[in-house]
Design a protein around this motif. Structure first.
Motif, PDB file in Angstrom:
ATOM      1  N   GLY A 141       0.795  -1.221   0.000  1.00 33.51           N
ATOM      2  CA  GLY A 141       0.000   0.000   0.000  1.00 33.51           C
ATOM      3  C   GLY A 141       0.827   1.269   0.000  1.00 33.51           C
ATOM      4  N   ASN A 142       2.143   1.144  -0.288  1.00 36.29           N
ATOM      5  CA  ASN A 142       3.031   2.314  -0.293  1.00 36.29           C
ATOM      6  C   ASN A 142       2.969   3.078   1.036  1.00 36.29           C
ATOM      7  OD1 ASN A 142       3.992   1.949  -2.954  1.00 36.29           O
ATOM      8  ND2 ASN A 142       2.095   2.818  -3.766  1.00 36.29           N
ATOM      9  N   GLY A 143       2.789   2.348   2.107  1.00 29.47           N
ATOM     10  CA  GLY A 143       2.744   2.980   3.419  1.00 29.47           C
ATOM     11  C   GLY A 143       4.071   3.590   3.805  1.00 29.47           C
ATOM     12  N   ARG A 144       4.049   4.585   4.669  1.00 31.50           N
ATOM     13  CA  ARG A 144       5.256   5.265   5.108  1.00 31.50           C
ATOM     14  C   ARG A 144       5.529   4.921   6.564  1.00 31.50           C
ATOM     15  NH1 ARG A 144       6.757   9.004   1.310  1.00 31.50           N
ATOM     16  NH2 ARG A 144       8.057  10.205   2.736  1.00 31.50           N
ATOM     17  N   LEU A 145       6.776   4.622   6.836  1.00 32.70           N
ATOM     18  CA  LEU A 145       7.196   4.221   8.169  1.00 32.70           C
ATOM     19  C   LEU A 145       7.862   5.393   8.876  1.00 32.70           C
ATOM     20  CD1 LEU A 145       7.584   1.748  10.123  1.00 32.70           C
ATOM     21  CD2 LEU A 145       9.904   1.605   9.194  1.00 32.70           C
TER      22      LEU A 145
END
Length: 294
Positions: free
Chosen positions: A103-107
């Motif tokens: 989901g192209n999540g950002r950490l």
């Protein structure tokens, strides 16, 4: 979401780091001459090597920075990051995403007061913490428990100075970078070149900068030669740099591959506030990281 598998993870920490995955889900997101060119706004007599050296000297004075990272690193492939840092006291805040993150999540990752905080969700908490953790120091001191790739564990302020070790630095042309008019330089960098630049340093401050540059180069585990581009703005400061190289794995093992990373300085020396998350909103990544490292 899965936890990043960048770099080496200290023995005993791997399982704890993996727990973030289960809880967090997918929600978190000296060289060549080349002359000067007055038509490009460069002072007469300023060679490419001199311009690069002056940019490195300016970088040593940076106290805070907002920067962007894009490119590919070994093992993980494509990544993007938006980060803020300060030098005194040292701290860093970053939001990192990779091609492999669902989901192209950002950490979100923070380093404050020797503690690393990683965004997650477990037992009603929003952050995991681990200590001792070091970012932006000497290569042997940096430790992000495998959360960051080793190329992102070093300070970009120091990393921008690597071209001072090039013996073939040349001017490429002028370009606009993030709205700023810049002069573009390119050269190749090797361990021997950086060591020679260190030994030829004219004063202690320059020598110290070049020692740090050599350390950063060693930490990259470049197989042979690093090609580096540096964009210098009208004030003689680094605005952007790009690395391209082939890297070796840790201790000659697996994990090497192509490196192509670009770092852009967006704002320099503007106020930066980086704070640790509230203690009540954090959970230990491991019970006692010091025991794991001992």
């Amino acid at each position: 979401m899965r936890i990043l598998s960048f770099g080496s993870v200290p023995r005993g920490v791997t399982g704890a780091v993996s727990a973030v995955v289960l809880f967090a889900g997918g929600a978190v997101a000296c060289g060549g001459d080349g002359g000067s060119d007055p038509a490009r706004g460069e002072p007469s007599g300023v060679t490419p090597a001199t311009a690069v050296a002056k940019a490195a000297a300016h970088s040593a004075d940076i106290v805070s920075l907002h920067y962007r990272i894009t490119g590919t690193v070994p093992e993980e492939g494509r990544l993007e990051a938006d980060a803020f840092m300060r030098t005194d006291p040292p701290a860093m805040s970053m939001e990192l995403s990779t091609a492999g993150r669902s989901g192209n999540g950002r950490l979100p990752v923070r380093f404050v007061d020797g503690v690393m905080y990683v965004g997650g969700a477990a037992k009603g908490r929003s952050w995991f913490r681990a200590d001792p953790a070091t970012w932006g120091g000497l290569t042997v001191d940096n430790d992000s428990y495998g959360v960051l790739p080793r190329q992102l564990e070093g300070s970009p302020v120091v990393q921008s100075t690597l071209l001072t070790g090039s013996e073939d630095v040349r001017r490429v042309g002028t370009e606009t970078v993030d709205g700023a008019r810049t002069t573009h330089y390119r050269g190749t960098v090797t361990f021997d070149g950086l060591r020679a630049a260190r030994d030829a340093a004219p004063d202690e401050a320059t020598r110290e900068r070049r020692v740090e540059s050599l350390d950063q180069f060693m930490g990259l585990r470049v197989s042979d030669t690093l090609t580096m581009d540096l964009w210098v703005d009208g004030d003689g400061r680094a605005k952007r740099f790009r690395w391209q190289a082939r890297t070796d794995g840790a201790r000659g093992g697996t994990g090497g591959g192509p490196l192509d990373l670009t770092v852009t300085f967006l704002d320099v020396d503007r106020p930066v506030t980086i704070e640790a998350p509230p203690a009540e909103d954090t959970a230990a990544l491991v019970e006692d990281a010091r025991e794991v490292l001992d």
